[in-house]
Design a protein around this motif. Sequence first.
Motif, PDB file in Angstrom:
ATOM      1  N   LEU A   1      49.441  39.360  42.169  1.00 43.28           N
ATOM      2  CA  LEU A   1      48.103  39.677  41.679  1.00 43.28           C
ATOM      3  C   LEU A   1      48.147  40.654  40.508  1.00 43.28           C
ATOM      4  O   LEU A   1      47.390  40.526  39.539  1.00 43.28           O
ATOM      5  CB  LEU A   1      47.251  40.271  42.808  1.00 43.28           C
ATOM      6  CG  LEU A   1      46.868  39.300  43.932  1.00 43.28           C
ATOM      7  CD1 LEU A   1      46.122  40.044  45.033  1.00 43.28           C
ATOM      8  CD2 LEU A   1      46.002  38.159  43.398  1.00 43.28           C
ATOM      9  N   LYS A   2      49.040  41.632  40.584  1.00 38.16           N
ATOM     10  CA  LYS A   2      49.168  42.585  39.489  1.00 38.16           C
ATOM     11  C   LYS A   2      49.614  41.877  38.215  1.00 38.16           C
ATOM     12  O   LYS A   2      49.080  42.131  37.126  1.00 38.16           O
ATOM     13  CB  LYS A   2      50.166  43.680  39.882  1.00 38.16           C
ATOM     14  CG  LYS A   2      50.307  44.771  38.825  1.00 38.16           C
ATOM     15  CD  LYS A   2      51.266  45.856  39.298  1.00 38.16           C
ATOM     16  CE  LYS A   2      51.402  46.929  38.219  1.00 38.16           C
ATOM     17  NZ  LYS A   2      52.335  48.002  38.625  1.00 38.16           N
TER      18      LYS A   2
ATOM     19  N   ASN B   1      40.916  40.232  19.120  1.00 40.22           N
ATOM     20  CA  ASN B   1      40.224  41.341  18.462  1.00 40.22           C
ATOM     21  C   ASN B   1      39.825  42.444  19.446  1.00 40.22           C
ATOM     22  O   ASN B   1      39.098  43.358  19.091  1.00 40.22           O
ATOM     23  CB  ASN B   1      38.961  40.838  17.735  1.00 40.22           C
ATOM     24  CG  ASN B   1      37.941  40.244  18.680  1.00 40.22           C
ATOM     25  OD1 ASN B   1      38.286  39.495  19.585  1.00 40.22           O
ATOM     26  ND2 ASN B   1      36.678  40.585  18.480  1.00 40.22           N
ATOM     27  N   MET B   2      40.331  42.361  20.696  1.00 37.15           N
ATOM     28  CA  MET B   2      40.081  43.399  21.686  1.00 37.15           C
ATOM     29  C   MET B   2      41.383  44.130  21.994  1.00 37.15           C
ATOM     30  O   MET B   2      42.353  43.529  22.475  1.00 37.15           O
ATOM     31  CB  MET B   2      39.501  42.804  22.975  1.00 37.15           C
ATOM     32  CG  MET B   2      38.127  42.187  22.805  1.00 37.15           C
ATOM     33  SD  MET B   2      37.449  41.606  24.396  1.00 37.15           S
ATOM     34  CE  MET B   2      35.858  40.978  23.857  1.00 37.15           C
ATOM     35  N   ILE B   3      41.389  45.431  21.710  1.00 35.04           N
ATOM     36  CA  ILE B   3      42.567  46.260  21.961  1.00 35.04           C
ATOM     37  C   ILE B   3      42.379  46.950  23.305  1.00 35.04           C
ATOM     38  O   ILE B   3      41.385  47.633  23.531  1.00 35.04           O
ATOM     39  CB  ILE B   3      42.744  47.304  20.844  1.00 35.04           C
ATOM     40  CG1 ILE B   3      42.794  46.622  19.468  1.00 35.04           C
ATOM     41  CG2 ILE B   3      43.992  48.143  21.072  1.00 35.04           C
ATOM     42  CD1 ILE B   3      42.710  47.587  18.311  1.00 35.04           C
ATOM     43  N   ARG B   4      43.311  46.778  24.228  1.00 35.95           N
ATOM     44  CA  ARG B   4      43.133  47.300  25.565  1.00 35.95           C
ATOM     45  C   ARG B   4      44.338  48.147  25.982  1.00 35.95           C
ATOM     46  O   ARG B   4      45.479  47.911  25.545  1.00 35.95           O
ATOM     47  CB  ARG B   4      42.935  46.195  26.590  1.00 35.95           C
ATOM     48  CG  ARG B   4      43.964  45.088  26.540  1.00 35.95           C
ATOM     49  CD  ARG B   4      43.601  44.064  25.493  1.00 35.95           C
ATOM     50  NE  ARG B   4      44.530  42.938  25.441  1.00 35.95           N
ATOM     51  CZ  ARG B   4      44.541  42.047  24.456  1.00 35.95           C
ATOM     52  NH1 ARG B   4      43.720  42.158  23.440  1.00 35.95           N
ATOM     53  NH2 ARG B   4      45.375  41.036  24.483  1.00 35.95           N
ATOM     54  N   SER B   5      44.062  49.121  26.829  1.00 35.73           N
ATOM     55  CA  SER B   5      45.134  49.957  27.388  1.00 35.73           C
ATOM     56  C   SER B   5      44.653  50.541  28.711  1.00 35.73           C
ATOM     57  O   SER B   5      43.454  50.582  28.992  1.00 35.73           O
ATOM     58  CB  SER B   5      45.496  51.088  26.411  1.00 35.73           C
ATOM     59  OG  SER B   5      44.420  51.981  26.267  1.00 35.73           O
ATOM     60  N   TYR B   6      45.627  51.002  29.537  1.00 39.26           N
ATOM     61  CA  TYR B   6      45.304  51.585  30.830  1.00 39.26           C
ATOM     62  C   TYR B   6      46.521  52.356  31.313  1.00 39.26           C
ATOM     63  O   TYR B   6      47.654  52.139  30.852  1.00 39.26           O
ATOM     64  CB  TYR B   6      44.916  50.509  31.851  1.00 39.26           C
ATOM     65  CG  TYR B   6      45.914  49.379  31.967  1.00 39.26           C
ATOM     66  CD1 TYR B   6      47.000  49.457  32.846  1.00 39.26           C
ATOM     67  CD2 TYR B   6      45.783  48.234  31.177  1.00 39.26           C
ATOM     68  CE1 TYR B   6      47.923  48.442  32.935  1.00 39.26           C
ATOM     69  CE2 TYR B   6      46.696  47.213  31.255  1.00 39.26           C
ATOM     70  CZ  TYR B   6      47.763  47.310  32.138  1.00 39.26           C
ATOM     71  OH  TYR B   6      48.693  46.289  32.212  1.00 39.26           O
ATOM     72  N   ASP B   7      46.266  53.276  32.262  1.00 44.60           N
ATOM     73  CA  ASP B   7      47.366  54.054  32.818  1.00 44.60           C
ATOM     74  C   ASP B   7      48.092  53.289  33.911  1.00 44.60           C
ATOM     75  O   ASP B   7      49.322  53.219  33.935  1.00 44.60           O
ATOM     76  CB  ASP B   7      46.857  55.385  33.380  1.00 44.60           C
ATOM     77  CG  ASP B   7      46.600  56.401  32.276  1.00 44.60           C
ATOM     78  OD1 ASP B   7      46.888  56.080  31.114  1.00 44.60           O
ATOM     79  OD2 ASP B   7      46.081  57.492  32.588  1.00 44.60           O
ATOM     80  N   ALA B   8      47.321  52.722  34.858  1.00 45.48           N
ATOM     81  CA  ALA B   8      47.973  52.059  35.994  1.00 45.48           C
ATOM     82  C   ALA B   8      47.035  51.034  36.608  1.00 45.48           C
ATOM     83  O   ALA B   8      45.816  51.157  36.561  1.00 45.48           O
ATOM     84  CB  ALA B   8      48.374  53.087  37.050  1.00 45.48           C
ATOM     85  N   ILE B   9      47.682  49.994  37.197  1.00 47.62           N
ATOM     86  CA  ILE B   9      46.973  49.002  37.992  1.00 47.62           C
ATOM     87  C   ILE B   9      47.503  49.079  39.416  1.00 47.62           C
ATOM     88  O   ILE B   9      48.717  49.017  39.636  1.00 47.62           O
ATOM     89  CB  ILE B   9      47.167  47.581  37.437  1.00 47.62           C
ATOM     90  CG1 ILE B   9      46.529  47.449  36.060  1.00 47.62           C
ATOM     91  CG2 ILE B   9      46.577  46.554  38.390  1.00 47.62           C
ATOM     92  CD1 ILE B   9      46.708  46.082  35.427  1.00 47.62           C
ATOM     93  N   THR B  10      46.585  49.239  40.363  1.00 57.32           N
ATOM     94  CA  THR B  10      46.964  49.318  41.769  1.00 57.32           C
ATOM     95  C   THR B  10      46.335  48.152  42.521  1.00 57.32           C
ATOM     96  O   THR B  10      45.138  47.896  42.382  1.00 57.32           O
ATOM     97  CB  THR B  10      46.486  50.640  42.399  1.00 57.32           C
ATOM     98  OG1 THR B  10      47.009  51.731  41.644  1.00 57.32           O
ATOM     99  CG2 THR B  10      46.944  50.745  43.842  1.00 57.32           C
ATOM    100  N   VAL B  11      47.161  47.441  43.307  1.00 57.79           N
ATOM    101  CA  VAL B  11      46.682  46.274  44.051  1.00 57.79           C
ATOM    102  C   VAL B  11      46.837  46.520  45.541  1.00 57.79           C
ATOM    103  O   VAL B  11      47.868  46.999  46.005  1.00 57.79           O
ATOM    104  CB  VAL B  11      47.460  45.002  43.642  1.00 57.79           C
ATOM    105  CG1 VAL B  11      46.977  43.810  44.458  1.00 57.79           C
ATOM    106  CG2 VAL B  11      47.306  44.721  42.156  1.00 57.79           C
TER     107      VAL B  11
ATOM    108  N   GLY C   1      43.441  44.198  51.679  1.00 64.00           N
ATOM    109  CA  GLY C   1      41.977  44.302  51.606  1.00 64.00           C
ATOM    110  C   GLY C   1      41.384  43.507  50.461  1.00 64.00           C
ATOM    111  O   GLY C   1      40.172  43.479  50.286  1.00 64.00           O
ATOM    112  N   GLY C   2      42.229  42.879  49.673  1.00 63.08           N
ATOM    113  CA  GLY C   2      41.747  42.104  48.543  1.00 63.08           C
ATOM    114  C   GLY C   2      41.114  42.966  47.470  1.00 63.08           C
ATOM    115  O   GLY C   2      40.068  42.617  46.933  1.00 63.08           O
ATOM    116  N   SER C   3      41.748  44.110  47.167  1.00 61.85           N
ATOM    117  CA  SER C   3      41.174  45.044  46.198  1.00 61.85           C
ATOM    118  C   SER C   3      42.207  45.419  45.152  1.00 61.85           C
ATOM    119  O   SER C   3      43.419  45.356  45.384  1.00 61.85           O
ATOM    120  CB  SER C   3      40.681  46.319  46.900  1.00 61.85           C
ATOM    121  OG  SER C   3      39.711  46.006  47.877  1.00 61.85           O
ATOM    122  N   LEU C   4      41.697  45.800  43.985  1.00 58.30           N
ATOM    123  CA  LEU C   4      42.579  46.311  42.936  1.00 58.30           C
ATOM    124  C   LEU C   4      41.796  47.322  42.108  1.00 58.30           C
ATOM    125  O   LEU C   4      40.564  47.306  42.052  1.00 58.30           O
ATOM    126  CB  LEU C   4      43.122  45.181  42.064  1.00 58.30           C
ATOM    127  CG  LEU C   4      42.123  44.261  41.349  1.00 58.30           C
ATOM    128  CD1 LEU C   4      41.756  44.807  39.988  1.00 58.30           C
ATOM    129  CD2 LEU C   4      42.715  42.865  41.202  1.00 58.30           C
TER     130      LEU C   4
END
Length: 515
Positions: A30-31, A45-55, A59-62
Amino acid sequence: MNKQIKRAFYIVFTLGIVFIIATISINIFLKNKLESFVNERLPKNMIRSYDAITVESFGGSLSITNASLIIKNKTDSLKHTFINVEKLKISHISYWDYLFKDEIHIETISVENPIMAYYKDRVVPSTDTVNKGIIDIYKPIFVKNIRIDNSKFVIYEKGKDSTKLYTKGLSVAVTGIKIDKNTVRRKIPMIFDNYKATSDSVFVKVSPYENLTVKDFALENTVAIFKNLRLHTKYSKTQLSKIITTERDHYDLTLKKVTVEGINFGFNNRQFFAQSKKVSLTAPSLEIYRDKLAADDLKTKPLYSKMLRELPFELTVNSLRIEDAKIKYEERVKAENMGGSITFNNLNAAISNLSNTYKSPEKTTIKIEANFMDSTPISVDWSFDVNNKQDAFLFQGTLGTLAANKMNNFTEPNLKVRLEGKTNKTFFTIDGNNSTSTTNMKISYSDFKVKILQQDGRKKNTVLSAIANIFISKNSTENGDSYKKGVAEAKRDKSKSVFNFLWISIKAALTKIMI
């Protein structure tokens, strides 16, 4: 330990290992899927960034922390939209619907402390998004709840005073959302059931001269409540007179509360529409000041029927109510003073069909009850058909007893005229259109005199006053009738407002009756 216990232990242990491995594998799957979507499926044309992804696959959550998104033009790569989110959480994703129904079902999407900035002057529209959504949707998405908590939103435009809109403490909740390949192409790219929004501060730059502020508002489904509104000219009266090249009103409008009921809005064939069953304005106070020493603005001023008819969207307001309003109008004509004023208080109004969607012969009707100059009752019935291209209207009014000296606050500084006597009762009907009007009036008055003042506005000009009073009828009693009657015509100056037209129509009838 016998063989059966050992066998049971090994089975449970093996299942536990399998479960752990499966959970880790699903988390990784999923991650990877989410990272793949963020990195590959979002437009270039969309610049994206993030610190962390948690899955949390069990519980079916992220969740994604410290995520940011920057949108730029496809043509020149100029950045115009900036979004930062402290935490984005997607809870309770249904694997069953995803695997066996080819649909994405989500219980809740929550967005915490987002900050959004939009530079409208930098945007270059892309031609390939007219019949295509911002992103491609391959599977229908159903979300039970979306929550956006404690957001800040700003729209900027060109110039030093660049803030067009600002709101903080904005929270939004939407339920029953559906997004698919069809909805994503619409102006509003989703279908939803219910919505709710609250904010503790809103600022809107209405024009280069006026700002609107709201201290608190709440919107839920079909009802919106705005508290402590203020629409005002951001310059002082003297400052405004220095910077304008033609006449412009100085405004200060405050409202205790505005309630909008029966709200509906959206797009029909990409044409925006807005509807409301009832709008209520509670305790508005309006002060208007006009410096007539500025040059005339010679642009054509449309009547209200034309203004409604030519709105760039469909507006339907079934009923508008104004309760306990105050209005003060000041006008400066002479350079040696700041002018005079007229007032209305205890004003209550009922407006029906404030719209450009109804058909003839239905009309917009306005009924007003107020006190003029503190204590004189006035009532008005005003009607027009928004579909009438000649802008025909009917304006009927009744004015109670008015001591003439009440008007001196306005006539002395502006006209160098002092009035004496009183009007007992006045009835008038103005039948007009965009060009001309016919006014039918009857008035009862007594002991009416005019004093023409000298240039200093204090002493009486004896000669001119005597000549004026020769031509002015002092009392209305004539042939046993306590009313004098008259009919007069007036021609509209289309560079002036609708209220100027009403005034010159009344003045023409008064002149004919009293002189």
